[in-house]
Design an enzyme around this catalytic site. Structure first.
Site, PDB file in Angstrom:
ATOM      1  CB  ALA A  83      21.740  77.041  32.607  1.00 18.25           C
ATOM      2  N   GLY A  96      29.385  79.449  29.534  1.00 19.05           N
ATOM      3  CA  GLY A  96      30.473  78.465  29.512  1.00 19.05           C
ATOM      4  C   GLY A  96      30.959  78.201  28.095  1.00 19.05           C
ATOM      5  CD  GLU A 103      24.372  81.145  25.347  1.00 17.27           C
ATOM      6  OE1 GLU A 103      24.765  80.044  24.946  1.00 17.27           O
ATOM      7  OE2 GLU A 103      24.632  81.575  26.486  1.00 17.27           O
TER       8      GLU A 103
HETATM    9  C1  5RP Z   1      27.029  78.626  26.260  1.00 16.09           C
HETATM   10  C2  5RP Z   1      26.130  78.383  27.411  1.00 16.09           C
HETATM   11  C3  5RP Z   1      25.648  76.995  27.614  1.00 16.09           C
HETATM   12  O1  5RP Z   1      24.256  76.992  27.611  1.00 16.09           O
HETATM   13  C4  5RP Z   1      26.152  76.475  28.928  1.00 16.09           C
HETATM   14  O2  5RP Z   1      27.568  76.597  28.951  1.00 16.09           O
HETATM   15  C5  5RP Z   1      25.758  75.007  29.147  1.00 16.09           C
HETATM   16  O3  5RP Z   1      26.422  74.224  28.217  1.00 16.09           O
HETATM   17  P1  5RP Z   1      26.316  72.647  28.220  1.00 16.09           P
HETATM   18  O4  5RP Z   1      24.931  72.303  27.766  1.00 16.09           O
HETATM   19  O5  5RP Z   1      27.380  72.200  27.255  1.00 16.09           O
HETATM   20  O6  5RP Z   1      26.589  72.171  29.617  1.00 16.09           O
HETATM   21  O7  5RP Z   1      25.799  79.258  28.172  1.00 16.09           O
HETATM   22  O8  5RP Z   1      27.521  79.941  26.242  1.00 16.09           O
END
Ligand code: 5RP
Length: 223
Positions: A83, A96, A103
């Site tokens: 997340a 992100g 997802e």
């Molecule tokens: C991808 C996501 C990821 O779970 C989120 O961005 C967290 O990424 P990370 O583990 O690299 O911090 O939602 O779409």
């Protein structure tokens, strides 16, 4: 512990939630990449995975973990994903890595959502992280105006000097300046706007459990 070590810690800990014999739902991102590495160590105990992105699919396959189409399987016992932010009730901002739509689909197909994150992701109110929203390209300007009415500034995510194109062929708006006090209501509201494919608030598909990597070790939050 470095952030990388915290990610490895929670990625490894997530194996505890994988039921031998069950297909596992797999998210996307750098924390999930640690989980995928750990999962490879027990790949003989599971039939395979349903993946939330082309990137995770490639990693799973490279490690010899079979990948099933979501439509080819029924309900999954668990979905493991990271997340960008998570609050004390398990509501999250995600996307992100631009994989939010798939997802949310795999999360909705799963009985439990196990969120894996380092403790920097834990927040009181969602919104400091720019909110990702997957949109149909012809609607971006109007959706940006709708966010402006809420006090948000929406910008089209770029990659190599052009709008990023998601696995679904759409664009991402990243919205800053929001404070999402009621994630359930916010998610329902934005989802209704024409041209919105998926809003990156996961309140209806919130986490059941969060495995949080802290300098003091693993912390488990149950919601
Ligand atoms: C991808 C996501 C990821 O779970 C989120 O961005 C967290 O990424 P990370 O583990 O690299 O911090 O939602 O779409």
């Amino acid at each position: 512990m470095t952030q990388d070590e915290l990610k490895a810690l929670v990625g490894q800990a997530a194996l505890h939630y994988v039921t031998p014999g069950d297909i596992v739902g797999v998210g996307t991102g750098s924390t999930v990449n640690k989980f995928i590495e750990a999962l490879a160590g027990i790949k003989d105990q599971i039939p395979g995975a349903v993946s939330s992105s082309e990137a995770s699919t490639a990693r799973l396959k490279a490690l010899g973990i079979p990948v099933f189409e979501a439509n080819a399987v029924g309900e999954l016992s668990v979905y493991i994903d990271g997340a960008d932010e998570i609050d004390a009730l398990g509501h999250m901002i995600k996307g992100g890595g631009a994989a939010l739509t798939r997802e949310k689909i795999v999360a909705a197909q799963s009985r439990r959502f196990v969120c894996i994150a380092d403790e920097s992701k834990l927040v009181k109110v969602l919104g400091a992280f720019p909110l990702p929203v997957e949109v149909i390209p012809m609607a971006t300007a109007r959706i940006a105006r709708q966010f402006a009415q809420m006090g948000g500034l929406a910008q089209v995510r770029q990659k190599d000097g052009a709008p990023l194109v998601t696995d679904n062929g759409q664009h991402i708006l990243d919205v800053t300046g929001l404070q999402i006090a009621d994630p359930l209501v916010f998610e329902s509201q934005v989802n209704q706007w024409p041209g919105v494919v998926t809003v990156g608030v996961f309140a209806h598909q919130k986490a059941s459990v969060c495995l949080l990597g802290t300098p003091g070790g693993l912390k488990t939050l149950e919601f």
